[in-house]
Motif scaffolding. Structure first.
Motif, PDB file in Angstrom:
ATOM      1  N   SER A 215       0.846  -1.206   0.000  1.00 10.56           N
ATOM      2  CA  SER A 215       0.000   0.000   0.000  1.00 10.56           C
ATOM      3  C   SER A 215       0.876   1.248   0.000  1.00 10.56           C
ATOM      4  O   SER A 215       1.996   1.246   0.518  1.00 10.56           O
ATOM      5  CB  SER A 215      -0.934   0.021   1.209  1.00 10.56           C
TER       6      SER A 215
ATOM      7  N   GLY B  72       0.394   5.368   0.948  1.00 10.08           N
ATOM      8  CA  GLY B  72      -0.546   6.267   1.621  1.00 10.08           C
ATOM      9  C   GLY B  72      -0.021   7.680   1.753  1.00 10.08           C
ATOM     10  O   GLY B  72       1.188   7.917   1.847  1.00 10.08           O
TER      11      GLY B  72
ATOM     12  N   ARG C  36      -0.919  11.161   4.049  1.00 14.66           N
ATOM     13  CA  ARG C  36      -1.675  11.709   5.161  1.00 14.66           C
ATOM     14  C   ARG C  36      -1.311  13.175   5.340  1.00 14.66           C
ATOM     15  O   ARG C  36      -0.155  13.545   5.180  1.00 14.66           O
ATOM     16  CB  ARG C  36      -1.340  10.969   6.451  1.00 14.66           C
TER      17      ARG C  36
ATOM     18  N   GLN D 278      -6.623  11.466   4.612  1.00 16.35           N
ATOM     19  CA  GLN D 278      -5.768  10.314   4.324  1.00 16.35           C
ATOM     20  C   GLN D 278      -6.245   9.638   3.047  1.00 16.35           C
ATOM     21  O   GLN D 278      -7.448   9.466   2.833  1.00 16.35           O
ATOM     22  CB  GLN D 278      -5.851   9.324   5.483  1.00 16.35           C
TER      23      GLN D 278
ATOM     24  N   ILE E 132      -5.208   6.109   0.754  1.00 11.57           N
ATOM     25  CA  ILE E 132      -4.380   4.905   0.700  1.00 11.57           C
ATOM     26  C   ILE E 132      -4.763   4.090  -0.530  1.00 11.57           C
ATOM     27  O   ILE E 132      -5.951   3.852  -0.776  1.00 11.57           O
ATOM     28  CB  ILE E 132      -4.554   4.038   1.972  1.00 11.57           C
TER      29      ILE E 132
END
Lengths: 270, 663
Positions: free
Chosen positions: B134, B136, B138, B658, B660
């Motif tokens: 993954s 991501g 943020r 966020q 992802i």
């Protein structure tokens, strides 16, 4: 058992009720009772979400003499009307004496939202009159939620005048907000225990716990304790057909006894 | 200081996967209060998610894996292994009810993390191909500008108000971990003021079961030894937890996947299998840590928050060189385990605490060495564990414990610790009041009772003493803590928790010539309710009352909130409204909050409201996005925060987002 249940229903009385008016000392005895699955006429003053669960038309009046002082009397009237649209409640309270009086008129409405959840709202007009001074008054509102986890287990959440925020000490023309959470559990058919945590903005938080025992179809006993004033409470109720009489007393270790009584009328749907 | 608490996993009735069950949240709140921190590391959520994706195989996991999982007590692990030996492989998870000491509550609690088989295996190529990966992004920002951002004198923050984190993760079961984290805190410069990119980078690679190599860690990793008297960098729970958490249980090497900038090792570590019952672990770490150096070049603070926002903080960046190394030799027999642990630290500068009485025995110097022996022993329904450690000067520290299953529904846990003030440990985290293994003697007893399957009662009592003075306590003293927690689960969808906690210890009172140390007592009462009203619809409510008595002064705190979460794929909405009122800082109340980045534990003091709203969107397993808005509104003040974080006005608003993408 239906009679026993009815008997208990009318035992129930206010807790957060009438925040503007002096809160009756004896209300702590019934804090927990607003979580009973089958509430009484005063229960909607503790949590308006109880209104749709008051199944019959009811009316009641109650009085108490705080610490045996005539000048600190407290009187209440309440009624509820269950309809198909939901349930409506009406109430009035008067506290004090000719020199200093507080009054509150309330109108409540509640309905079941869905499986196990009920919502209630109440609106009121609070007024204060002191001899020699101009009177003051304001609108109040209150909201409550009731969650039914199982038939024997209920949880309630109550908010009174949250935007009213300030305390009486800061502004005499405003009344403090109040918040409460309560849980009740029917241990068996005649035994019920309850717990309520309550906070008035600017005041002390309190925990009230109580126990009700239904001695017979026509007689029930309740006892409880509240930490706010370290008071102990006891109440005995007797039912005669559609009428119920309750006699109660509270004991404060320093200030002494507070006697109280109430009479209730229940109109059976049959 | 961060809360290093993110190892144990939990589940409970009627909670979404992202949500912590109430008992665990309550424990985290207690730890946050004891350590005065508001951070909860996201590694906890990551670990839970990993267990959900790759459940533990109850037919393949050995004692080591079962204990290291933290899901069960050593007694339960031993009984499962014994049951498999006698009865063969389990044919259904329901068969766990037949395993001695496996009660229904435990099975329900860990059910989502268990599987019958499919133990993850495979070579490196297969692990890489099958790994869940993954990427991501943020970001977070406080909408109101604090004083530090408006300062033009050069003493303010050099960066903008945005928090940004980029991360990459790859994981295959518990066998393969790879990850990269890049982070910039709010107020830290990005591509300016001498900062070439993000303020903090972390890279980790950890592989298990590579032939004779049981574990190989490169980059950032955690090292765990014994019961934490020498070194412990992974999760560490304190009082009030499940019995499975009483004993420190974790592999020697674990990947470091958090974004905290201290409290981990950076270098290489390896665990070798010597024979069927012996393992040898070794590690070496070298890193630059931020520190405030005095004119003489010494430093006084071992843990740095990792914030580099002002010119002063930037000057402290990477000012201190830290090297550490260690060896662990472990023996694992059928009923007996033992380990020899040693860890050494070397700093580039001298550690010199301020010359205060409470620092009389604080660590001093550049090099530190600790060594210890730890053990674990199971006999019938009892499991004993402990550690005996020595520091460089030969001062001993002891910790011994026992887990005893008295009855199918009654468990007892005991921990005794005797850690003198003279004992010095640089990286320890043991079962103590403060979490640090220093200056504490005590006996902790915990009882877990399940009178029927809907009711669980947990009680603990802890009596402890401090042989030497501490910060804000100018005399040696004693203390006690007691907690009663009742959890009632009337149905599978609902639960209610009642908690009473009472703690008393000494604290400085009024100052005359010296401070008079008097009793400081804090009592807490909590009513918490949560229920799944309908599929996808969860509600929570809580009321908490707290009373503090310190000498003649008394404080009271109150908190109440209602929360609702509605999940209708692909959307999830969560909202909480909270009222709080405390008459002082000592009566502040901690309440766990759901967050996009794991969780947070803000404490509230004063009078006002707090609310948050979370929106999550997830399309399949591939893409997820989240937005969180939270605001605190005070009724009793005209500014929020202090120093450079001071905000003019009575509100503080946080916005987080966020995104992802998983593949």
């Amino acid at each position: 058992m239906r009679v026993a249940a009815c008997l208990y229903l009318v035992l129930l009385a206010p807790s957060l009720e009438a925040q503007g008016v002096r809160v009756p000392v004896l209300s702590s005895l019934y804090h927990f009772s607003a979580c009973k699955d089958t509430p009484g006429v005063f229960s909607w003053l503790a949590n308006p979400a109880m209104l749709p669960h008051i199944l019959e038309e009811r009316a009641a009046m109650a009085s108490e003499r705080r610490y045996m002082l005539k000048e600190l009397g407290h009187h209440m009237l309440a009624a509820c009307l269950p309809l198909r649209l939901g349930a409506f409640g009406f109430a009035g309270a008067l506290s004090g004496n000719a020199d200093m009086q507080e009054r509150l008129l309330q109108l409540g409405y509640g309905r079941v939202l869905g499986k196990g959840v009920s919502l209630g709202l109440s609106f009121g007009y609070f007024s204060r009159q002191t001899r020699g001074y101009a009177g003051t008054g304001m609108l109040t509102w209150e909201a409550g939620l009731r969650f039914r986890c199982t038939p024997a287990f209920l949880v309630g959440l109550q908010v009174f005048q949250p935007a009213g925020g300030s305390s009486l000490e800061e502004d005499l023309n405003r009344i403090p907000a109040a918040y409460g959470i309560s849980a009740g559990f029917s241990v068996s058919e005649p035994v019920f225990i309850g717990l309520q945590m309550e906070k008035r903005a600017g005041g002390a938080g309190s925990i009230a716990a109580g126990l009700h025992y239904q001695l017979s179809a026509r007689m029930g006993v309740s006892a409880g304790i509240s930490t706010a004033t370290a008071s102990y409470f006891l109440s005995v109720a007797l039912q005669w057909y559609s009428f119920l009489l309750r006699v109660s007393a509270a004991l404060h270790p320093v200030l002494g006894y507070t006697p109280g009584s109430s009479i209730h009328y229940i109109r059976s749907r049959s | 200081m961060k809360v290093w608490m993110f190892f144990l996993l939990w589940t409970g009735p009627a909670v979404a996967q992202e949500e912590l069950p109430q008992r665990l949240a309550a424990q985290l709140e207690a730890i946050a209060e004891a350590q005065q921190t508001e951070e909860v590391d996201e590694a906890f959520a990551l670990k839970t998610a990993a267990w959900m994706r790759h459940p533990l195989s109850i037919n393949d996991a050995g004692m080591k894996e079962l204990e290291a999982s933290g899901l069960v007590t050593p007694l339960q692990a031993a009984q499962l292994v014994r049951y498999r030996e006698a009865m063969g492989r389990l044919v259904s998870l329901y068969e766990l009810q037949a395993v001695p000491y496996w009660d229904l509550q435990t099975i329900r609690r860990i059910w989502p993390y268990l599987t019958l088989g499919n133990d993850v295996k495979g070579g490196m190529r297969e692990r890489w191909k099958k790994a869940a990966q993954s990427i991501g992004l943020r970001a977070a920002r406080v909408l109101e500008a604090a004083k530090g951002y408006r300062d033009t004198s050069g003493k303010g923050y050099t960066g903008d108000r945005n928090y940004i984190q980029l991360r990459y993760r790859a994981q295959y079961g518990q066998l393969f971990y790879l990850g990269l984290t890049a982070e910039k805190d709010a107020g830290e410069p990005f591509m300016k003021s001498g900062m070439k990119g993000f303020d903090f980078y972390s890279l980790h690679l950890l592989m298990r079961r590579l032939g004779r190599v049981e574990a190989l860690a490169l980059g950032d990793f955690n090292v765990n030894m014994g019961q934490g008297l020498v070194l412990w960098q992974s999760a560490s729970f304190g009082r009030g937890g499940e019995l499975a958490q009483l004993k420190r249980q974790a592999p020697v090497l674990e990947p470091y996947r958090s974004s905290g900038e201290s409290g981990f090792s950076r270098g290489a570590g390896i665990t070798m299998i010597l024979n069927r019952s012996m393992e040898l672990s070794a590690f070496y770490s070298r890193q630059r840590s931020s520190s405030s150096l005095s004119d003489s070049g010494s430093f006084s603070n071992l843990r740095h928050l990792g914030l580099h926002r002002t010119a002063t903080e930037l000057a402290q960046r990477a000012a201190l060189g830290v090297q550490s190394a260690g060896l662990v030799l472990q023996y694992r027999g059928r009923h007996f385990t033992a380990g020899w642990n040693t860890a050494a630290f070397r700093f580039s500068n001298t550690l010199q605490k301020r010359p205060e009485p409470y620092n009389r025995f604080a660590p001093r110097g550049r090099q530190f060495l600790n060594t210890s022996l730890d053990y674990g022993f199971t006999h019938r329904n009892m499991h004993f564990f402990g550690e005996v450690a020595f520091d460089q000067a030969g001062h001993p520290a002891l910790l011994h414990g026992a887990l005893i299953s008295l009855h199918a529904s009654l468990d007892l846990g005991l921990v005794y610790r005797a850690i003198p003030a003279r004992y010095v440990s640089i990286g320890g985290a043991a079962f103590t009041e403060s979490g640090m293994p220093v200056n504490e003697n005590g006996l902790y007893a915990s009882l877990s009772f399940r009178p029927q399957h809907r009711v669980q009662v947990q009680v603990y009592a802890d009596v402890f003493s401090f042989p030497w003075v501490r910060y804000r306590v100018d005399a040696p003293g004693r203390g006690r803590a007691f907690q009663l927690q009742l959890q009632f689960t009337p149905s599978r969808q609902s639960s209610i928790d009642l908690l009473y906690r009472d703690k008393e210890e000494g604290r400085n009172g009024e100052k005359e010539i010296t401070y008079a140390v008097g009793p400081f007592r804090k009592q807490q009462f909590r009513l918490h309710y949560q229920s799944a009203l309908a599929p996808g619809l969860t509600v929570k409510a809580r009321g908490e009352l707290c009373r503090v008595a310190s000498g003649q002064e008394q404080e009271e705190g109150f908190l109440i909130y209602g929360e609702g979460a509605w999940k209708m794929k692909p959307l999830q909405v969560m909202a909480r409204l909270q009222y709080f009122e405390t008459s002082g800082f000592d009566s502040r109340i901690y309440a766990y909050e759901s967050d996009l980045f794991g969780g947070s534990m803000p404490s509230v003091a004063g009078r006002g409201y707090r609310y948050y709203l979370i929106l999550r969107y997830g399309k399949g397993d591939r893409f997820s996005a989240g937005l969180r808005l939270s605001q605190i509104i005070f009724n009793d003040r005209s500014s929020v925060g202090s120093g450079l974080d001071l905000i003019e006005g009575s509100r503080k608003t946080d916005v987080k987002m966020q995104v992802i993408y998983s593949f």
